[in-house]
Design an enzyme around this catalytic site. Sequence first.
Site, PDB file in Angstrom:
ATOM      1  N   SER A 153     -25.854 -18.419 -10.116  1.00 40.81           N
ATOM      2  CA  SER A 153     -26.762 -17.736 -10.058  1.00 40.81           C
ATOM      3  C   SER A 153     -27.818 -18.372  -9.311  1.00 40.81           C
ATOM      4  O   SER A 153     -27.769 -19.990 -10.219  1.00 40.81           O
ATOM      5  CB  SER A 153     -27.203 -16.402 -10.598  1.00 40.81           C
ATOM      6  OG  SER A 153     -28.299 -16.228 -10.584  1.00 40.81           O
ATOM      7  N   TYR A 187     -30.100 -14.652 -19.531  1.00 40.99           N
ATOM      8  CA  TYR A 187     -29.615 -14.688 -18.209  1.00 40.99           C
ATOM      9  C   TYR A 187     -30.170 -16.406 -17.505  1.00 40.99           C
ATOM     10  O   TYR A 187     -28.485 -16.765 -17.160  1.00 40.99           O
ATOM     11  CB  TYR A 187     -29.883 -13.908 -17.561  1.00 40.99           C
ATOM     12  CG  TYR A 187     -29.022 -13.791 -16.203  1.00 40.99           C
ATOM     13  CD1 TYR A 187     -27.679 -13.329 -15.801  1.00 40.99           C
ATOM     14  CD2 TYR A 187     -29.145 -14.191 -15.221  1.00 40.99           C
ATOM     15  CE1 TYR A 187     -26.639 -12.907 -15.314  1.00 40.99           C
ATOM     16  CE2 TYR A 187     -28.740 -14.419 -13.917  1.00 40.99           C
ATOM     17  CZ  TYR A 187     -27.254 -13.826 -13.777  1.00 40.99           C
ATOM     18  OH  TYR A 187     -27.388 -13.656 -13.524  1.00 40.99           O
TER      19      TYR A 187
HETATM   20  N1  LIG Z   1     -25.822  -8.704  -8.118  1.00 37.62           N
HETATM   21  C1  LIG Z   1     -26.480 -10.758  -8.456  1.00 37.62           C
HETATM   22  O1  LIG Z   1     -27.322  -9.782  -7.556  1.00 37.62           O
HETATM   23  C2  LIG Z   1     -25.653 -11.395  -9.004  1.00 37.62           C
HETATM   24  C3  LIG Z   1     -26.711 -12.940  -8.440  1.00 37.62           C
HETATM   25  C4  LIG Z   1     -26.420 -14.117  -9.247  1.00 37.62           C
HETATM   26  C5  LIG Z   1     -24.951 -13.583  -9.800  1.00 37.62           C
HETATM   27  N2  LIG Z   1     -24.392 -13.201  -9.912  1.00 37.62           N
HETATM   28  C6  LIG Z   1     -23.477 -12.972 -11.046  1.00 37.62           C
HETATM   29  O2  LIG Z   1     -21.837 -12.488 -10.096  1.00 37.62           O
HETATM   30  C7  LIG Z   1     -21.234 -11.930 -11.427  1.00 37.62           C
HETATM   31  C8  LIG Z   1     -20.755 -10.903 -10.885  1.00 37.62           C
HETATM   32  O3  LIG Z   1     -21.843  -9.746 -10.923  1.00 37.62           O
HETATM   33  P1  LIG Z   1     -21.703  -8.749  -9.857  1.00 37.62           P
HETATM   34  O4  LIG Z   1     -23.469  -8.411  -9.600  1.00 37.62           O
HETATM   35  O5  LIG Z   1     -20.428  -8.473  -8.556  1.00 37.62           O
HETATM   36  O6  LIG Z   1     -21.894  -7.498 -10.994  1.00 37.62           O
HETATM   37  P2  LIG Z   1     -21.149  -6.133 -11.041  1.00 37.62           P
HETATM   38  O7  LIG Z   1     -20.760  -4.961 -10.298  1.00 37.62           O
HETATM   39  O8  LIG Z   1     -21.128  -5.803 -12.850  1.00 37.62           O
HETATM   40  O9  LIG Z   1     -19.266  -6.948 -11.835  1.00 37.62           O
HETATM   41  C9  LIG Z   1     -19.490  -7.915 -13.082  1.00 37.62           C
HETATM   42  C10 LIG Z   1     -17.839  -7.790 -13.257  1.00 37.62           C
HETATM   43  O10 LIG Z   1     -17.089  -8.709 -14.750  1.00 37.62           O
HETATM   44  C11 LIG Z   1     -16.813  -8.333 -15.387  1.00 37.62           C
HETATM   45  N3  LIG Z   1     -16.974  -7.914 -16.794  1.00 37.62           N
HETATM   46  C12 LIG Z   1     -18.227  -8.256 -17.235  1.00 37.62           C
HETATM   47  N4  LIG Z   1     -17.970  -8.268 -18.442  1.00 37.62           N
HETATM   48  C13 LIG Z   1     -16.868  -8.780 -19.213  1.00 37.62           C
HETATM   49  C14 LIG Z   1     -15.736  -9.411 -20.551  1.00 37.62           C
HETATM   50  N5  LIG Z   1     -16.664  -9.048 -21.520  1.00 37.62           N
HETATM   51  N6  LIG Z   1     -14.312  -9.318 -19.823  1.00 37.62           N
HETATM   52  C15 LIG Z   1     -13.588  -9.286 -18.551  1.00 37.62           C
HETATM   53  N7  LIG Z   1     -14.853  -9.306 -17.310  1.00 37.62           N
HETATM   54  C16 LIG Z   1     -16.080  -8.749 -17.434  1.00 37.62           C
HETATM   55  C17 LIG Z   1     -16.463  -6.433 -15.176  1.00 37.62           C
HETATM   56  O11 LIG Z   1     -15.319  -5.516 -15.123  1.00 37.62           O
HETATM   57  P3  LIG Z   1     -15.715  -4.302 -16.099  1.00 37.62           P
HETATM   58  O12 LIG Z   1     -16.151  -3.797 -16.545  1.00 37.62           O
HETATM   59  O13 LIG Z   1     -14.442  -4.065 -15.484  1.00 37.62           O
HETATM   60  O14 LIG Z   1     -14.666  -5.666 -17.956  1.00 37.62           O
HETATM   61  C18 LIG Z   1     -17.173  -6.878 -13.902  1.00 37.62           C
HETATM   62  O15 LIG Z   1     -15.813  -6.427 -12.200  1.00 37.62           O
HETATM   63  C19 LIG Z   1     -21.321 -12.384 -12.439  1.00 37.62           C
HETATM   64  O16 LIG Z   1     -21.853 -13.093 -13.299  1.00 37.62           O
HETATM   65  C20 LIG Z   1     -23.046 -11.786 -11.974  1.00 37.62           C
HETATM   66  O17 LIG Z   1     -23.672 -13.060 -12.926  1.00 37.62           O
HETATM   67  C21 LIG Z   1     -24.753 -11.797  -9.108  1.00 37.62           C
END
Ligand SMILES: NC(=O)c1ccc[n+]([C@@H]2O[C@H](COP(=O)([O-])OP(=O)(O)OC[C@H]3O[C@@H](n4cnc5c(N)ncnc54)[C@H](OP(=O)(O)O)[C@@H]3O)[C@@H](O)[C@H]2O)c1
Length: 253
Positions: A149, A163
Site C-alpha cells: 500500500s 495497517y
Molecule cells: N482498496 C484499497 O484502497 C487498497 C489500497 C492499498 C492496498 N490495498 C491492499 O490490497 C489488498 C486487497 O484488498 P482489496 O482492496 O482488494 O480488498 P477486498 O476486496 O476486501 O479483498 C480482500 C481479500 O483478502 C481476502 N482475505 C482476507 N482475509 C483473508 C484470510 N484470512 N485468508 C484468505 N484470504 C483472506 C478476502 O477474501 P475472503 O474474505 O474470501 O477470505 C478478499 O479476497 C489488501 O492487501 C489491501 O491491504 C488496498
Amino acid sequence: MTRPLQQTTAIITGASSGIGAATAQTLADLGANVALLARRADRLTELADQINAGETGRARVWAVDVTDEGAVTAAMSEIAEAFGGIDLLVNGAGVGTWAPARESRLSDWRAMVEVNINGVLTCTHAALPYLVRAAEGGRKIADIVTVSSIAGRRVPGPNSNVYSATKHAVNAFSEALRRELAEQHVRVGVVEPGIVTTEMTTSGDKYAPDARNPSGLGFLQAGDIADAIGYMVTRPRHATINEILIRPTEQAA
Ligand SMILES: NC(=O)c1ccc[n+]([C@@H]2O[C@H](COP(=O)([O-])OP(=O)(O)OC[C@H]3O[C@@H](n4cnc5c(N)ncnc54)[C@H](OP(=O)(O)O)[C@@H]3O)[C@@H](O)[C@H]2O)c1
C-alpha cells in the site's frame, strides 16, 4: 494466439474480491493457469467459472485461510501437483481497520498483523521451494508480488496506525527477500496502491478511506492494480520491477 504467461502457474491470494480477483482474471488473460485462494469458496468458484468459460489460462479454487499454515502448505503441494509447478505468487489477501489508537480494538490490530504480515509470510514460505524450482527449470524465472500500500511507503495519516505498520513490514520483508533471491532468479516486488474502489473502501467504516462517492476523476479500480501486476510479471528475464506506487490522479496525500 500466444500469451506471455502461457504454461505458467500463478497463485493469487485474496482472489475472492477486489484487487485479487481482478489480478486473477488479468493473469489468466495473459495465459497463466491460476490457483484462486481465499476463504469464500462461492466467490472463488464464480470467478473460476468465469475464467474457465474463456479461452485463457485455466482456474481452480482452493478455499483456505492464509493464516492457516497446514491448509496453505497442503494447498501449495496440491497446486504444484495439479498444474505441474508454481511460477508466480501474488500475495493479495489483506484486511484493513482504520481508527484512532484509543478507539481501536486490540483484536482488530492483531487480525491485521495475522493476515497482512503472517499470511504473507505463510504463503511465501510455503511457495518458495516451488518458485525456486520454477526459476531453475521451465520458464527460468519466478515472481513474488505482494500487494502492499502507499501506507507501506509512509504513514499516510492518523488512524492508519497498525495497517500502515503491517504494510511497512511486508515492504521490508520483500526487500530482504529480493536481495536473497536475486541470484536465484526469483523476482520480488511490491505494488503500493492509493485508494482503490473495493470492498475494503466501500464498507462504510468510520475512519477508513471512503471510495463510495467518487468525484472528479474518481479513485483507482482493481483492474488498475491488476494491470500493474501483469506488467511486473511479464518483463523480460533480465528486468525486475521491484516497486510500483499508484495513486488516483487526484489523491494528494
Ligand atoms: N482498496 C484499497 O484502497 C487498497 C489500497 C492499498 C492496498 N490495498 C491492499 O490490497 C489488498 C486487497 O484488498 P482489496 O482492496 O482488494 O480488498 P477486498 O476486496 O476486501 O479483498 C480482500 C481479500 O483478502 C481476502 N482475505 C482476507 N482475509 C483473508 C484470510 N484470512 N485468508 C484468505 N484470504 C483472506 C478476502 O477474501 P475472503 O474474505 O474470501 O477470505 C478478499 O479476497 C489488501 O492487501 C489491501 O491491504 C488496498
